[in-house]
Design an enzyme around this catalytic site. Structure first.
Site, short mmCIF file in Angstrom:
data_model
loop_
_atom_site.label_atom_id
_atom_site.label_comp_id
_atom_site.label_asym_id
_atom_site.label_seq_id
_atom_site.Cartn_x
_atom_site.Cartn_y
_atom_site.Cartn_z
N SER A 1 34.74 24.89 27.34
CA SER A 1 34.80 23.77 28.28
C SER A 1 35.82 22.70 27.93
O SER A 1 36.04 21.78 28.72
CB SER A 1 33.42 23.13 28.43
N LYS B 1 38.34 21.89 30.52
CA LYS B 1 38.14 20.95 31.62
C LYS B 1 39.04 19.72 31.53
O LYS B 1 39.19 19.00 32.52
CB LYS B 1 36.67 20.53 31.70
N SER C 1 29.69 18.53 31.63
CA SER C 1 30.46 19.76 31.47
C SER C 1 30.03 20.84 32.45
O SER C 1 30.00 22.03 32.12
CB SER C 1 30.36 20.28 30.03
N LYS D 1 36.01 15.57 24.86
CA LYS D 1 35.39 16.71 25.55
C LYS D 1 34.86 17.75 24.57
O LYS D 1 35.55 18.16 23.65
CB LYS D 1 36.42 17.37 26.48
#
Length: 390
Positions: free
Chosen positions: A152, A155, A217, A338
């Site tokens: 993720s 992203k 997420s 993140k």
């Protein structure tokens, strides 16, 4: 002092290349070569660490190898002497170094070392990097140019392209996004791939999906955002790769807007391309993050939000370096960015913060088992670099 003549005898294959003074030899025995000491001096004891996958320590006369640097990846070497040697038309600067205990010591070409103590405490991450966000300089890296799955963390590219469309005036936060796809609805209800639930017939705005993708997420929210940005999932993934190319990233390839692998996406009819996963190197992840926080600094404020209720659903930020969380360290002032995890990618995290009196720092750890502890270790180490000072 260094001998000015090396006598005929046993010679290590590749010695000249390792020393940076000539072409590699192909045998273990070489003809005698003359090295002239151009200059030498005593140094104040100075700490260095390995800065290359190559290099070795040699005896004073350079007739035999003492140790390969790669065998001591976490060793701090202390230099006490320096000499310039001339061989033919080439000159090289060498340092006489020893480990802390003094049990391993010898001469090494200076280009294989960098000033500063070695980083310890980075046990698990298979790929990692620390970047000065102001200059783009890599302070430290491990397999920094090796592409690997990033889960993720992908992203951050999806967020960038979403913000780019909004800032360009081609879209707005209040735009309603089409979330009617059965695959996306199924994904939201999936125990392993879900996150944010799409209710049939319900309308969601760009801002709601952005918050869900950033903080929680959410995979289906990220895919829906990509479709809103580019018109289709495939078109968005092509846009991700085009943006990476625009930035000159050489170790980045995307097949997913969310970071899920195609082996998972296939069940929801959202697989794309021939590769199974997004593959991006730590250095390239740091570069994407640098563009995101430089071009759209609002993400730093958004990145400090611990949790937020979006359309009745709790979106929890799993960045455990934030204030109030288990791995928080006040001096690091972490404000992003993140997390990511899949069994294939392991635990991944791209972090950022700005310590008082220092440049902003970006760190990346990929395929880790203790991502927050190791990020904190990496941040504290990177801030020791003089280049990080304001």
């Amino acid at each position: 002092m260094i001998n000015t003549h090396v006598k005929r005898g046993l010679w290590v294959c590749g010695l000249l290349a390792t020393l940076g003074l000539g072409s590699a030899l192909t045998g273990t025995v070489a003809q005698a070569a003359t090295y002239t000491t151009v200059s030498s001096k005593t140094l104040t004891k100075t700490a260095y660490h390995k800065d290359s996958t190559k290099g070795a320590l040699y005896s004073q006369g350079h007739t035999y190898k003492i140790a390969n640097l790669k065998s001591y990846p976490n060793t701090t070497w202390y230099a006490t002497q320096q000499a310039t040697l001339k061989h033919g038309n080439s000159k090289g600067i060498y340092l006489y170094v020893s480990n802390k205990a003094g049990s391993v010591k010898g001469w090494v070409w200076h280009g294989y070392l960098a000033k500063g103590k070695a980083l310890t405490g980075m046990t698990y991450a298979k790929g990692a990097t620390a970047m000065d966000a102001k200059t783009g300089k890599i302070i430290w890296s491990r397999a920094g140019n090796t592409a690997r799955p990033i889960a993720s963390v992908s992203k951050i590219m999806t967020l960038y392209l979403t913000l780019q469309k909004i800032e360009s005036g081609k879209g707005s936060w209040s735009d309603v996004v089409d979330t009617s796809s059965k695959g996306l609805i199924m994904m939201g209800n999936s125990a392993s791939c879900g996150g944010f639930k799409f209710k049939t017939g319900h309308k969601y705005t760009v801002k709601q999906l952005y918050d869900a993708a950033f903080l929680a997420s959410s995979n289906n929210a990220a895919i829906a955002l990509g479709q809103w940005v580019a018109g289709s999932n495939g078109a968005f993934i092509r846009q991700m790769n085009a943006q990476a190319k625009t930035w000159g990233l050489k170790h980045a390839h995307f097949v997913s807007a969310s970071g899920l692998e195609n082996s998972d996406l296939r069940a929801f009819s959202y697989s794309y391309g021939s590769a199974n996963a997004n593959q991006v190197s730590p250095n390239d992840v740091a570069t994407i993050a640098r563009h995101l926080i430089t071009d759209y600094p609002q993400v730093l404020t958004e990145g400090t939000i611990g949790s937020k209720t979006v359309d009745g659903q709790l979106c929890y930020n799993y960045n455990n370096l934030l204030k109030g969380r288990k791995y928080y360290q006040s001096s690091l002032k972490v404000d992003g960015l993140k997390t990511g995890y899949t069994p294939l990618a392991g635990y991944c995290f791209v972090g950022t913060g700005q310590k008082t009196g220092k440049h902003r720092l970006i760190t990346v750890v990929l395929h880790d088992e203790d991502e927050f502890t190791e990020t904190r270790t990496l941040m504290n180490y990177a801030y020791q670099s003089s280049s990080m000072n304001d």
